[in-house]
Design an enzyme around this catalytic site. Sequence first.
Site, PDB file in Angstrom:
ATOM      1  N   GLN A  89      37.590  48.581  32.534  1.00 10.32           N
ATOM      2  CA  GLN A  89      38.454  47.538  31.980  1.00 10.32           C
ATOM      3  C   GLN A  89      38.851  47.869  30.549  1.00 10.32           C
ATOM      4  O   GLN A  89      38.317  48.790  29.942  1.00 10.32           O
ATOM      5  CB  GLN A  89      37.710  46.200  32.030  1.00 10.32           C
TER       6      GLN A  89
ATOM      7  N   PRO B 144      36.797  43.930  38.539  1.00  4.27           N
ATOM      8  CA  PRO B 144      35.406  44.269  38.845  1.00  4.27           C
ATOM      9  C   PRO B 144      34.578  43.089  39.377  1.00  4.27           C
ATOM     10  O   PRO B 144      33.591  43.297  40.074  1.00  4.27           O
ATOM     11  CB  PRO B 144      34.840  44.748  37.504  1.00  4.27           C
TER      12      PRO B 144
ATOM     13  N   ASP C   7      27.160  35.807  35.550  1.00  3.15           N
ATOM     14  CA  ASP C   7      27.921  35.578  34.310  1.00  3.15           C
ATOM     15  C   ASP C   7      29.032  36.615  34.265  1.00  3.15           C
ATOM     16  O   ASP C   7      28.916  37.641  33.606  1.00  3.15           O
ATOM     17  CB  ASP C   7      26.957  35.718  33.119  1.00  3.15           C
ATOM     18  N   SER C   8      30.092  36.349  34.998  1.00 10.16           N
ATOM     19  CA  SER C   8      31.111  37.373  35.208  1.00 10.16           C
ATOM     20  C   SER C   8      32.447  36.988  34.579  1.00 10.16           C
ATOM     21  O   SER C   8      32.618  35.897  34.054  1.00 10.16           O
ATOM     22  CB  SER C   8      31.324  37.574  36.712  1.00 10.16           C
ATOM     23  N   THR C   9      33.386  37.920  34.686  1.00  8.84           N
ATOM     24  CA  THR C   9      34.775  37.637  34.343  1.00  8.84           C
ATOM     25  C   THR C   9      35.414  36.846  35.497  1.00  8.84           C
ATOM     26  O   THR C   9      34.730  36.487  36.458  1.00  8.84           O
ATOM     27  CB  THR C   9      35.536  38.965  34.127  1.00  8.84           C
TER      28      THR C   9
ATOM     29  N   ASP D 237      26.076  48.654  39.047  1.00  5.89           N
ATOM     30  CA  ASP D 237      26.844  47.657  39.785  1.00  5.89           C
ATOM     31  C   ASP D 237      25.910  46.550  40.305  1.00  5.89           C
ATOM     32  O   ASP D 237      24.992  46.821  41.079  1.00  5.89           O
ATOM     33  CB  ASP D 237      27.535  48.376  40.952  1.00  5.89           C
ATOM     34  N   GLY D 238      26.152  45.326  39.872  1.00  8.81           N
ATOM     35  CA  GLY D 238      25.310  44.199  40.271  1.00  8.81           C
ATOM     36  C   GLY D 238      25.332  43.937  41.768  1.00  8.81           C
ATOM     37  O   GLY D 238      24.331  43.489  42.349  1.00  8.81           O
TER      38      GLY D 238
END
Length: 283
Positions: free
Chosen positions: A35, A167, A160-162, A141-142
Amino acid sequence: MQAGKNWFTEVYPHNGSALSLEITAKLHEEQTPFQRIEIYDTVWFGKLMVIDGCTMVSDRDNFLYHEMMTHPVLFTHPNPKTVWIIGGGDCGSLKEVLKHPGVESAVQIEIDERVTRLAETYFPDLCASNGDPRAQLLFIDGIQWVKDAPDNSVDVIIVDSTDPVGPAEGLFNQAFYQQCLRCLRPDGILVQQSESPLFHLPLLESMHRTMRGAGFAQTTTFFFPQFLYPSGWWSGTMAGKGSLEGFRDADARGKAFATRYYNEAVHRAAFAQPEFFKAILGA
Ligand code: AG3
């Protein structure tokens, strides 16, 4: 806009609106393998991190989001000892999780190491607890992490992501929720940032349906203000392998650490369900 001033603007093309912050400088910009990250200094919000054009964190108001992504779930679970944070690379959620003395292990699984390295430089407050011996920072990678993890191995998963594009897209589907459910112990709870109740209601509706479809026994949403994010009104959604009704109110009242937003009354108020929201849950 006032002439001669510099503004960062995030436009919300689907909602005919935008948010602007007056900036004094662009401090950093880079394209990572995942990103584009930008860091600004602003007139009133302190430092600002932007990912792919979307506001992520400001010094001024991140406490609202980070306290609400952590303390409600940790005071709902009966005895959270192990916590995974999926995403959360700025370390703000990690810092709040580590305030709980009962937490023995907190693993942050962030796909983009550059988010954390830039947070260390520009948001040192958020990273202040990274040296805690209970904390582990992984840059993988979660989704894969959860797939590979053993059954019944974690008490609380915080996503807690975008936004659910790019992604983070794979963090909002049934396959991911099923893997989370498998990894959670019987009282385990998943909590995920769930966007704006005003702008993203179909997403919220689909999250509840998909979490329940994955096998979670209960789901619920809580609400909090967040100036920096679309509409200024934000939410988190919890999914329980068992009950979500065990708020440890006495522990929240007697907590031995400081917060700026969260307390027992805020916790209760955050779970009040607006009329239009009740309607989507019934659907
Ligand atoms: N995570 C939620 C960011 C969503 C913002 N969306 C937007 N600006 N369009 C933030 C990460 C904080 N740890």
